[in-house]
Design an enzyme around this catalytic site. Structure first.
Site, PDB file in Angstrom:
ATOM      1  N   ASP A 156      48.718  50.317  36.306  1.00 14.82           N
ATOM      2  CA  ASP A 156      47.876  49.926  37.443  1.00 14.82           C
ATOM      3  C   ASP A 156      48.071  48.428  37.674  1.00 14.82           C
ATOM      4  O   ASP A 156      47.253  47.603  37.267  1.00 14.82           O
ATOM      5  CB  ASP A 156      46.414  50.237  37.100  1.00 14.82           C
ATOM      6  CG  ASP A 156      45.517  50.276  38.333  1.00 14.82           C
ATOM      7  OD1 ASP A 156      46.045  50.175  39.456  1.00 14.82           O
ATOM      8  OD2 ASP A 156      44.300  50.410  38.166  1.00 14.82           O
ATOM      9  N   THR A 159      42.368  57.859  46.855  1.00 17.26           N
ATOM     10  CA  THR A 159      41.729  56.847  46.017  1.00 17.26           C
ATOM     11  C   THR A 159      40.255  56.659  46.395  1.00 17.26           C
ATOM     12  O   THR A 159      39.770  57.301  47.315  1.00 17.26           O
ATOM     13  CB  THR A 159      42.520  55.523  46.107  1.00 17.26           C
ATOM     14  OG1 THR A 159      42.010  54.600  45.139  1.00 17.26           O
ATOM     15  CG2 THR A 159      42.429  54.901  47.492  1.00 17.26           C
ATOM     16  N   PHE A 162      37.680  57.511  40.028  1.00 18.95           N
ATOM     17  CA  PHE A 162      37.410  56.247  39.346  1.00 18.95           C
ATOM     18  C   PHE A 162      36.433  56.462  38.190  1.00 18.95           C
ATOM     19  O   PHE A 162      35.462  57.191  38.324  1.00 18.95           O
ATOM     20  CB  PHE A 162      36.840  55.226  40.342  1.00 18.95           C
ATOM     21  CG  PHE A 162      37.898  54.586  41.198  1.00 18.95           C
ATOM     22  CD1 PHE A 162      39.046  55.256  41.538  1.00 18.95           C
ATOM     23  CD2 PHE A 162      37.726  53.289  41.665  1.00 18.95           C
ATOM     24  CE1 PHE A 162      40.021  54.662  42.335  1.00 18.95           C
ATOM     25  CE2 PHE A 162      38.691  52.686  42.464  1.00 18.95           C
ATOM     26  CZ  PHE A 162      39.840  53.367  42.804  1.00 18.95           C
TER      27      PHE A 162
END
Length: 337
Positions: free
Chosen positions: A27, A167, A189
């Site tokens: 990431d 996302t 997340f």
């Protein structure tokens, strides 16, 4: 002489063990970190690109993007927009030289509620990659997991064969809608969910297995595997290695360089906590969400509503900062043709 599996595990770092059970993704927009930890894939976002673009080492990419924007011409605003898209693609192209898999490139978060706008921008990014000889099979287009974003993902996958990474995903409703849209991958997340519960509740610390972010991803993974959805689950946004280790066995995990470094120094035994077999035995019910049901179920999750809007605002703010930085370069290039 071959080393027994038991002995090998004693020798291996937590990161190496994790790679046996889960696809590890970096990431970051920092090439050095990618070289060091050798992930299969890499993900970027406006915040990561903004941070990397401010490093002197990457000034040439910024200059090349600005030159591209100038070459296409148009108003200053159009030049900056084209330079911004080009910069994302140049970073992606450099990352792809360092990994065997795919890179995720994000569509501007300011388009999060504009289905057609997201489709057009995604196709533009794919065209920019094609111009430099990179096929769409090596790209994941990142879209916000709003209703509009999820439907844009549906169209991009079905009509254009463009793989999407959904996302800013916080709610179970978002995950169900993404599965039904047939997108390639989702990024639920973890850390940002934990942040919300710590900020809004009495409990300030959680054991990894009780971590609300870990529990959210576990439920999504189990749902996808129980009902045979092909969409890849990629846990994202980690705050500590405990969260990562608690999701060993998840399809993919995207991890920051700092936490990759910590995992590479740990030598504890990792055992998968997520598995297809266990998922298929769980007692989740299958649900279907049209737009009205999606909006209602998502709205019922206060954490998800707040974190989605907050995430969009933050990514949009960093996109604006990146454009301001590019504007300075566009103006200076005007005086130095």
């Amino acid at each position: 002489m071959s080393v027994s599996p038991v002995k090998r595990q004693k020798m291996e770092s937590a990161l190496d063990q994790l790679k046996h059970h889960t696809t590890v993704v970096a990431d970051t927009g920092d090439f050095n970190a990618i070289d060091e930890y050798k992930p299969l894939d890499a993900t970027t976002n406006p915040s990561l690109i903004l941070a990397a673009a401010q490093m002197p080492a990457y000034q040439k990419l910024v200059d090349d993007a600005v030159a591209y924007g100038k070459k296409l011409g148009g108003s200053e605003e159009e030049q900056i927009k084209n330079a911004s898209d080009k910069l994302f693609v140049l970073f992606g192209a450099e990352i792809l030289k360092r990994i065997p898999g795919r890179v995720s490139t994000e569509v501007d978060a300011r388009l999060s509620f504009d289905k057609e706008g997201m489709i057009q921008r995604a196709r533009r990014l794919i065209d920019l990659y094609k111009e430099i000889g990179i096929g769409k099979d090596r790209i994941l287009i990142k879209l916000s997991s709003t209703w509009e974003g999820i439907q844009a993902g549906r169209v991009l996958e079905a009509e254009y064969g463009i793989h999407c990474n959904m996302t800013l995903l916080f709610s179970f409703a978002q995950a169900v809608a993404c599965a039904e849209a047939g997108v390639t991958l989702i990024s639920p997340f973890v850390g940002r969910i934990l942040d919300w519960y710590v900020a809004n509740g009495d409990k300030k610390t959680y054991e990894p297995s009780e971590d609300p972010g870990v529990k959210s991803v576990t439920k999504i993974y189990n749902y996808y595997k129980k009902f045979g959805y092909k969409t890849i689950v990629m846990g994202a946004s980690f705050r500590n290695t405990g969260q990562i280790k608690a999701l060993t066995g998840c399809d993919y995990l995207t991890i920051s360089p700092k936490l990759l470094a910590e995992l590479s120094k740990e030598h504890v035994k990792l055992t998968p906590t997520l598995s297809v077999k266990e998922a298929q035995a769980c007692n989740l019910e299958k649900i279907h969400l049209d737009e009205k049901a999606f909006r209602w179920h998502h709205n019922e999750d206060q954490m998800a509503v707040e974190k989605l809007s907050d995430g969009i605002r933050k990514f949009a703010a960093d996109a604006v900062k990146l454009e301001r930085m590019l504007k300075v370069n566009v103006v200076s290039h005007s005086f130095h043709p």
